[in-house]
Design a protein around this motif. Structure first.
Motif, PDB file in Angstrom:
ATOM      1  N   TYR A 139      30.149  -6.826 -36.045  1.00 51.40           N
ATOM      2  CA  TYR A 139      29.318  -7.756 -36.814  1.00 51.40           C
ATOM      3  C   TYR A 139      29.246  -9.097 -36.097  1.00 51.40           C
ATOM      4  O   TYR A 139      30.274  -9.672 -35.745  1.00 51.40           O
ATOM      5  N   CYS A 153      18.347  -9.166 -37.548  1.00 52.80           N
ATOM      6  CA  CYS A 153      18.028  -9.942 -38.734  1.00 52.80           C
ATOM      7  C   CYS A 153      17.185 -11.128 -38.277  1.00 52.80           C
ATOM      8  O   CYS A 153      16.958 -11.300 -37.082  1.00 52.80           O
ATOM      9  N   HIS A 203      22.925 -12.792 -44.374  1.00 58.06           N
ATOM     10  CA  HIS A 203      21.781 -12.172 -43.705  1.00 58.06           C
ATOM     11  C   HIS A 203      21.623 -10.718 -44.124  1.00 58.06           C
ATOM     12  O   HIS A 203      22.596 -10.044 -44.444  1.00 58.06           O
ATOM     13  N   GLN A 204      20.402 -10.256 -44.054  1.00 61.23           N
ATOM     14  CA  GLN A 204      20.109  -8.847 -44.284  1.00 61.23           C
ATOM     15  C   GLN A 204      19.529  -8.258 -43.014  1.00 61.23           C
ATOM     16  O   GLN A 204      18.767  -8.925 -42.303  1.00 61.23           O
ATOM     17  N   ILE A 205      19.891  -7.009 -42.752  1.00 55.61           N
ATOM     18  CA  ILE A 205      19.298  -6.306 -41.616  1.00 55.61           C
ATOM     19  C   ILE A 205      17.816  -6.133 -41.918  1.00 55.61           C
ATOM     20  O   ILE A 205      17.441  -5.715 -43.010  1.00 55.61           O
ATOM     21  N   THR A 206      16.977  -6.493 -40.970  1.00 53.94           N
ATOM     22  CA  THR A 206      15.546  -6.292 -41.157  1.00 53.94           C
ATOM     23  C   THR A 206      15.220  -4.830 -40.883  1.00 53.94           C
ATOM     24  O   THR A 206      16.100  -4.031 -40.559  1.00 53.94           O
ATOM     25  N   HIS A 207      13.974  -4.486 -40.974  1.00 52.77           N
ATOM     26  CA  HIS A 207      13.568  -3.110 -40.699  1.00 52.77           C
ATOM     27  C   HIS A 207      13.673  -2.785 -39.215  1.00 52.77           C
ATOM     28  O   HIS A 207      13.492  -1.650 -38.812  1.00 52.77           O
ATOM     29  N   ALA A 238      27.105 -10.530 -43.598  1.00 52.33           N
ATOM     30  CA  ALA A 238      26.225  -9.753 -44.476  1.00 52.33           C
ATOM     31  C   ALA A 238      25.979 -10.461 -45.807  1.00 52.33           C
ATOM     32  O   ALA A 238      25.021 -10.133 -46.512  1.00 52.33           O
ATOM     33  N   LYS A 239      26.807 -11.421 -46.169  1.00 54.15           N
ATOM     34  CA  LYS A 239      26.587 -12.176 -47.404  1.00 54.15           C
ATOM     35  C   LYS A 239      25.452 -13.185 -47.239  1.00 54.15           C
ATOM     36  O   LYS A 239      24.907 -13.678 -48.209  1.00 54.15           O
ATOM     37  N   PHE A 253      22.234  -8.887 -35.829  1.00 48.91           N
ATOM     38  CA  PHE A 253      23.149  -8.774 -36.967  1.00 48.91           C
ATOM     39  C   PHE A 253      24.431  -8.064 -36.544  1.00 48.91           C
ATOM     40  O   PHE A 253      25.528  -8.499 -36.837  1.00 48.91           O
ATOM     41  N   ASP A 255      21.275  -3.732 -34.689  1.00 44.08           N
ATOM     42  CA  ASP A 255      20.617  -4.116 -35.933  1.00 44.08           C
ATOM     43  C   ASP A 255      20.211  -5.578 -35.848  1.00 44.08           C
ATOM     44  O   ASP A 255      21.004  -6.431 -35.423  1.00 44.08           O
TER      45      ASP A 255
END
Length: 135
Positions: A14, A106, A21-25, A18-19, A111, A104
């Motif tokens: 990491y 973000c 940012h979110q993983i984008t598509h 994760a609190k 990310f 991954d």
């Protein structure tokens, strides 16, 4: 950085929290990488290349961005052709094991990174400060 390891093979590195940012598509798959080991067979880092591991096709690597976890003695260098993460900037590379990884993304950069498929981690002495002990 924060590292999770399940068994001795499934690892995730990491770079972002994760609190926050979110993983984008967007996930880059089958990215050529080399796992780095020292003379004592400890995992000391990863070198990510701008190539698809299966086809050799050139990829544009995203910039890492800000790291939201303590770096301890680690170093990170990144460009559009290569990213090198060493968990101890002074560790000497003795072996590079060819592999592939998922990256991954973000909005703030990378990310996280997951070597695939289920890479054997070997020695963990150098990465101990980064291993998530909450699991």
């Amino acid at each position: 950085m924060r590292i999770t390891i399940e068994g001795d093979s499934q690892m995730y590195i990491y770079l972002k929290d994760a609190k926050i940012h979110q993983i984008t598509h967007n996930t880059l798959t089958d990215v050529l990488c080399y796992l780095l080991f020292d003379v004592a067979n400890n995992f000391i880092g990863i070198r990510i290349c701008n190539r698809n591991a299966n086809t050799g096709q050139e990829l544009v690597l995203p910039m890492v961005g800000e790291i939201e976890y303590p770096l301890h003695q680690a170093s990170i260098t990144d460009s559009h052709t290569e990213i090198v993460i060493k968990f101890d900037r002074n560790a000497q590379i003795h072996e590079e094991a060819k592999d592939k990884c998922l990256i991954d993304l973000c909005d703030a950069g990378i990310f996280g990174i997951e070597p695939m498929p289920y890479t054997r981690v070997r020695g963990t002495e150098v990465i101990k400060p980064f291993i998530d002990q909450t699991k």
